[in-house]
Write an enzyme that holds these catalytic residues in place. Structure first.
Site, mmCIF file in Angstrom:
data_model
loop_
_atom_site.group_PDB
_atom_site.id
_atom_site.type_symbol
_atom_site.label_atom_id
_atom_site.label_comp_id
_atom_site.label_asym_id
_atom_site.label_seq_id
_atom_site.Cartn_x
_atom_site.Cartn_y
_atom_site.Cartn_z
ATOM 1 N N HIS A 160 38.631 47.248 47.335
ATOM 2 C CA HIS A 160 37.493 47.183 46.419
ATOM 3 C C HIS A 160 36.385 46.404 47.123
ATOM 4 O O HIS A 160 36.547 45.974 48.277
ATOM 5 C CB HIS A 160 37.908 46.530 45.098
ATOM 6 C CG HIS A 160 38.635 45.225 45.271
ATOM 7 N ND1 HIS A 160 38.070 44.120 45.854
ATOM 8 C CD2 HIS A 160 39.911 44.859 44.953
ATOM 9 C CE1 HIS A 160 38.938 43.130 45.873
ATOM 10 N NE2 HIS A 160 40.069 43.548 45.351
ATOM 11 N N HIS A 177 37.296 43.143 49.044
ATOM 12 C CA HIS A 177 37.822 43.312 50.409
ATOM 13 C C HIS A 177 36.686 43.661 51.370
ATOM 14 O O HIS A 177 36.607 43.157 52.486
ATOM 15 C CB HIS A 177 38.844 44.452 50.463
ATOM 16 C CG HIS A 177 40.049 44.264 49.593
ATOM 17 N ND1 HIS A 177 40.319 45.059 48.520
ATOM 18 C CD2 HIS A 177 41.058 43.360 49.650
ATOM 19 C CE1 HIS A 177 41.448 44.677 47.949
ATOM 20 N NE2 HIS A 177 41.918 43.641 48.606
ATOM 21 N N GLU A 194 38.899 33.608 48.775
ATOM 22 C CA GLU A 194 39.246 32.484 47.893
ATOM 23 C C GLU A 194 39.914 32.972 46.619
ATOM 24 O O GLU A 194 40.444 32.172 45.855
ATOM 25 C CB GLU A 194 37.987 31.671 47.550
ATOM 26 C CG GLU A 194 37.486 30.865 48.724
ATOM 27 C CD GLU A 194 36.363 29.905 48.348
ATOM 28 O OE1 GLU A 194 35.818 30.026 47.230
ATOM 29 O OE2 GLU A 194 36.034 29.049 49.190
ATOM 30 N N LEU A 254 34.758 37.987 44.730
ATOM 31 C CA LEU A 254 33.861 38.975 44.120
ATOM 32 C C LEU A 254 34.403 39.383 42.755
ATOM 33 O O LEU A 254 35.610 39.587 42.600
ATOM 34 C CB LEU A 254 33.704 40.204 45.015
ATOM 35 C CG LEU A 254 32.324 40.220 45.689
ATOM 36 C CD1 LEU A 254 32.282 39.179 46.792
ATOM 37 C CD2 LEU A 254 31.955 41.571 46.195
ATOM 38 N N ARG A 262 45.306 45.213 41.421
ATOM 39 C CA ARG A 262 46.154 45.262 40.223
ATOM 40 C C ARG A 262 45.362 45.658 38.979
ATOM 41 O O ARG A 262 45.948 46.114 38.004
ATOM 42 C CB ARG A 262 46.871 43.926 40.019
ATOM 43 C CG ARG A 262 47.949 43.680 41.071
ATOM 44 C CD ARG A 262 48.761 42.443 40.785
ATOM 45 N NE ARG A 262 49.892 42.316 41.700
ATOM 46 C CZ ARG A 262 49.845 41.741 42.899
ATOM 47 N NH1 ARG A 262 48.707 41.232 43.329
ATOM 48 N NH2 ARG A 262 50.909 41.672 43.667
HETATM 49 P P1 AMP Z 1 44.928 41.855 49.089
HETATM 50 O O1 AMP Z 1 44.910 43.146 49.794
HETATM 51 O O2 AMP Z 1 44.614 41.990 47.634
HETATM 52 O O3 AMP Z 1 46.123 41.025 49.380
HETATM 53 O O4 AMP Z 1 43.701 41.029 49.638
HETATM 54 C C1 AMP Z 1 43.326 41.015 50.988
HETATM 55 C C2 AMP Z 1 42.312 39.940 51.171
HETATM 56 O O5 AMP Z 1 41.187 40.188 50.318
HETATM 57 C C3 AMP Z 1 42.841 38.539 50.784
HETATM 58 O O6 AMP Z 1 42.354 37.592 51.717
HETATM 59 C C4 AMP Z 1 42.272 38.334 49.417
HETATM 60 O O7 AMP Z 1 42.107 36.973 49.078
HETATM 61 C C5 AMP Z 1 40.936 39.040 49.535
HETATM 62 N N1 AMP Z 1 40.463 39.414 48.208
HETATM 63 C C6 AMP Z 1 41.178 40.044 47.242
HETATM 64 N N2 AMP Z 1 40.443 40.164 46.126
HETATM 65 C C7 AMP Z 1 39.235 39.600 46.386
HETATM 66 C C8 AMP Z 1 38.036 39.393 45.628
HETATM 67 N N3 AMP Z 1 37.934 39.790 44.365
HETATM 68 N N4 AMP Z 1 37.006 38.769 46.233
HETATM 69 C C9 AMP Z 1 37.095 38.359 47.524
HETATM 70 N N5 AMP Z 1 38.192 38.521 48.283
HETATM 71 C C10 AMP Z 1 39.253 39.119 47.730
#
Ligand code: AMP
Length: 280
Positions: free
Chosen positions: A34, A37, A149, A177, A188
């Site tokens: 999204h 990322h 974060e 974000l 999710r």
């Molecule tokens: P994930 O694939 O969800 O494990 O996330 C991959 C990376 O993107 C991790 O470093 C997360 O902290 C970051 N991330 C996930 N959601 C967000 C968000 N809403 N805003 C900024 N970074 C995010």
């Protein structure tokens, strides 16, 4: 943009780039990308000559096999988003490529920051995260690595991992974000119905409330108010609401001269959402 599936192909790219003195930025993800990322990848593109994004749903960091099984997969769309963001390479390895000797985590001592919250409610989670991120660091050998974060405790774990394993990598933390409703963007969220998604903004509202109360109320009062609000919510099931020191992750009972954050984990139906906010 090139999609790479093998460690060998990544190593070829990396060795060649680093022999020319080019800086490499890595953004590890589990896909279902999204804008959150993408903001990490965009920062990597700005700050490095070569940007690599990895997409790998890491089995060893899931303590709940249902969560792992239902983790959304949207690879075609992910690749479009990464291309638009200017990403150079996408590393999409198989489980066998990443775990040739079986899906086992190493065990880490992160000095205490792994104990509370996600560490407490997802046993083994941070060992799984440490194992896969150190594997990615060894393969990609980036100069900078980008983490959100949104997973604040994880961000601290990765900084600690870099320190204890002596990785010469700067770990860059990026802002959360959010959707216009305040809901933190997360793969999710795709599993929520429309009405559940609308209810999810309650989590953000409670974090905002905690922040607004911070200057006028004690931590005990904030805990009582916010936990009471969750208790009265008809749909959302609170797992934890913790006000903690932003550096040690220790739960706080009193304010002091340090940075403070509030952390929430809550279920809407089967879907577990986490979020956090700086209070000062
Ligand atoms: P994930 O694939 O969800 O494990 O996330 C991959 C990376 O993107 C991790 O470093 C997360 O902290 C970051 N991330 C996930 N959601 C967000 C968000 N809403 N805003 C900024 N970074 C995010």
């Amino acid at each position: 943009m090139e999609v790479l599936e093998s460690i060998k192909s990544v190593r070829e790219v990396v060795v060649q780039a680093q022999s020319k003195g080019l800086k490499i930025g890595l953004t590890p993800t589990m896909g279902a990308l999204h804008e959150g990322h993408v903001s990490l990848v965009s920062r990597s593109v700005q700050e490095n000559e070569i940007s690599v994004c990895s997409i790998f749903v890491n089995p060893t960091q899931f303590n709940n096999s249902d969560d792992f099984k239902h983790y959304p997969k949207t690879l075609d769309n992910d690749l479009k988003m990464l291309k638009n963001a200017g990403c150079d390479y996408v590393f999409v390895p198989s489980v066998r490529e990443m775990y040739p000797e079986g899906q086992v985590s190493k065990s880490y001592d992160f000095g205490g920051i792994e104990v509370a919250m996600e560490g407490k409610f997802r046993p083994g989670h941070f060992d799984g995260v440490g194992t896969i991120v150190s594997r990615l660091f060894d393969i990609v050998t980036p100069d900078r690595a980008y983490f959100g974060e949104k997973d604040y405790q994880q961000l601290l774990i990765i900084k600690k991992l870099a320190e204890i394993c002596n990785y010469p990598i700067s770990i860059v933390g990026c802002d959360i974000l959010r959707e216009s409703s305040g809901v933190a963007m997360s793969p999710r969220n795709l599993r929520l119905s429309k009405s559940e998604f609308n209810q999810a903004s309650f989590v953000y509202e409670q974090l905002t409330l905690a922040k607004n109360l911070y200057t006028t109320h004690s931590l005990e009062e904030i805990n009582t108010i916010v936990k009471g609000n969750f208790m009265n919510h008809p749909v959302i099931e609170l797992e934890y609401f913790v006000i903690a020191d932003s550096v040690t992750m220790n739960e706080l009972v009193q304010k002091g001269d340090f940075l403070v954050r509030a952390f929430v984990s809550a279920f809407i139906g089967e879907v577990r959402l986490i979020d956090n906010m700086a209070l000062n």
